[in-house]
Scaffold this motif. Structure first.
Motif, short mmCIF file in Angstrom:
data_model
loop_
_atom_site.label_atom_id
_atom_site.label_comp_id
_atom_site.label_asym_id
_atom_site.label_seq_id
_atom_site.Cartn_x
_atom_site.Cartn_y
_atom_site.Cartn_z
N TYR A 65 44.95 27.08 43.44
CA TYR A 65 44.81 28.24 44.34
C TYR A 65 44.84 27.82 45.80
N GLN A 82 49.20 27.57 37.29
CA GLN A 82 48.18 28.62 37.21
C GLN A 82 48.30 29.37 35.89
N ALA A 83 49.58 29.67 35.50
CA ALA A 83 49.77 30.42 34.25
C ALA A 83 49.26 29.61 33.07
N THR A 86 45.42 29.34 33.09
CA THR A 86 44.78 30.60 32.73
C THR A 86 44.95 30.91 31.26
N ASP A 87 46.15 30.56 30.71
CA ASP A 87 46.34 30.78 29.27
C ASP A 87 45.35 30.00 28.47
N VAL A 91 40.47 34.16 31.74
CA VAL A 91 40.18 34.77 33.04
C VAL A 91 38.91 34.19 33.64
N ILE A 94 39.25 31.76 36.44
CA ILE A 94 39.56 32.33 37.76
C ILE A 94 38.29 32.89 38.39
N VAL A 95 37.44 33.49 37.56
CA VAL A 95 36.17 34.00 38.09
C VAL A 95 35.35 32.87 38.68
N VAL A 97 36.57 30.19 40.02
CA VAL A 97 37.18 29.83 41.31
C VAL A 97 36.69 30.79 42.39
N LEU A 98 36.59 32.09 42.02
CA LEU A 98 36.19 33.08 43.01
C LEU A 98 34.73 32.93 43.41
N THR A 99 33.88 32.53 42.45
CA THR A 99 32.45 32.61 42.73
C THR A 99 31.82 31.30 43.15
N ASP A 100 32.47 30.17 42.83
CA ASP A 100 31.81 28.90 43.10
C ASP A 100 31.70 28.65 44.60
#
Lengths: 104, 192
Positions: A65, A82-83, A86-87, A91, A94-95, A97-100
């Motif tokens: 990212y 990324q694909a 994620t596979d 998901v 990714i969460v 990545v967003l929250t850490d």
């Protein structure tokens, strides 16, 4: 093989960079990770993602990212990374990545 | 001759015909990446304001408390075409920068997005002003997710962006075709 081991080693070193607040050190480490990612072919990409476990997968996704923030020619490969990640990890990675708070 | 010209313009939209063919192929992976990121970011819950009692505000707009905000993610396909996903506990702001290759496309994009944003109430999740540096923004709050399915919402956003690109491309082609016809007719008077 050596290239995959290089990338693994960089991912293992990542937590100490993540815990620091030094932006310079983070960019320097990120650049090394991107060069290591560049050198892997698509088949090796698949092998590496299959062999990796969740913690390292999360760190790798954070770097992907980070790489996607700036446009460059590698972005096509980064989308593939990324694909695949994620596979495999769903998901939830990714969460994370967003929250850490400890960004890469 | 007209068809040949319009074909190259269409290629131009999806990726310049002069060789950055890689750009044309990254469009679907880019959308797929945006889709999975949105899937992750759109995990919202009701969260009343911590600062003012009995108020419920989208925290991504208020930005009052740092602990309620998530890390913003930018997904750049090219220099100009990128997507910014900013999340928080009860709201998400998704901003898109639309590819504007030349002056005409810049004008078309500006007018088109302005038209859409003036009617953003009809679109429910659209923001009246885009975020800094982007062409269009969406603001999705937990109340939207209570009424609408998350999967369909994400589908809508991705489809919307694809359609905007197609519309602008079609408008540009129509504009150029019309201009060519007009110029031809006008210059016929000066031909022998």
């Amino acid at each position: 093989r050596g290239r995959m081991a290089d990338l693994m080693r960089l991912l293992d070193d990542a937590p100490q960079v993540m815990n620091s607040k030094d932006a310079e050190a983070k960019s320097a480490h990120a650049r090394k990770v991107f060069t290591a990612l560049d050198r892997l072919s698509e088949k090796q990409m698949g092998e590496l993602v299959d062999s990796i476990e969740q913690d390292r997968g999360d760190i790798l996704l954070k770097y992907v990212y980070r790489g996607l923030e700036v446009s460059s020619e590698n972005n096509a490969a980064l989308f593939k990374w990324q694909a695949k990640l994620t596979d495999k990890f769903g998901v939830g990675s990714i969460v994370r990545v967003l929250t850490d708070r400890k960004t890469v | 001759q007209r068809e040949r010209a319009s074909l190259t313009e269409h290629d131009h939209r999806r990726g310049r015909a002069d060789g950055a063919a890689a750009m044309a192929t990254t469009y679907q992976p880019y959308l797929k990446c945006v889709r999975s990121t949105l899937d992750a970011a759109l995990c919202l819950r009701n969260f009343p304001s911590q600062i003012v009692e009995r108020h419920n505000k989208p925290e991504i707009e208020v930005r009052g408390s740092k602990e309620l905000l998530l890390n913003p993610i930018t997904i750049a396909r090219t220099e100009q075409e990128k997507c910014l996903v900013e999340g928080s506990v009860n709201s998400v702001r998704v901003s898109f920068a639309i590819k504007q290759a030349d002056e005409i496309e810049r004008i078309l994009c500006h007018k088109f997005t302005r038209f859409l944003m003036q009617r953003s109430e009809q679109f429910v999740i659209m923001r009246r002003k885009p975020a800094e540096g982007y062409s269009i923004s969406f603001l999705i709050t937990h109340t939207h997710l209570e009424k609408m399915w998350k999967a369909k919402l994400v589908d809508f956003i991705i489809q919307f962006m694809e359609d905007i690109n197609k519309e602008i491309s079609a408008m540009r082609i129509a504009l150029n075709a019309r201009a060519r016809i007009v110029a031809e007719e006008f210059l016929k008077d000066f031909a022998a």
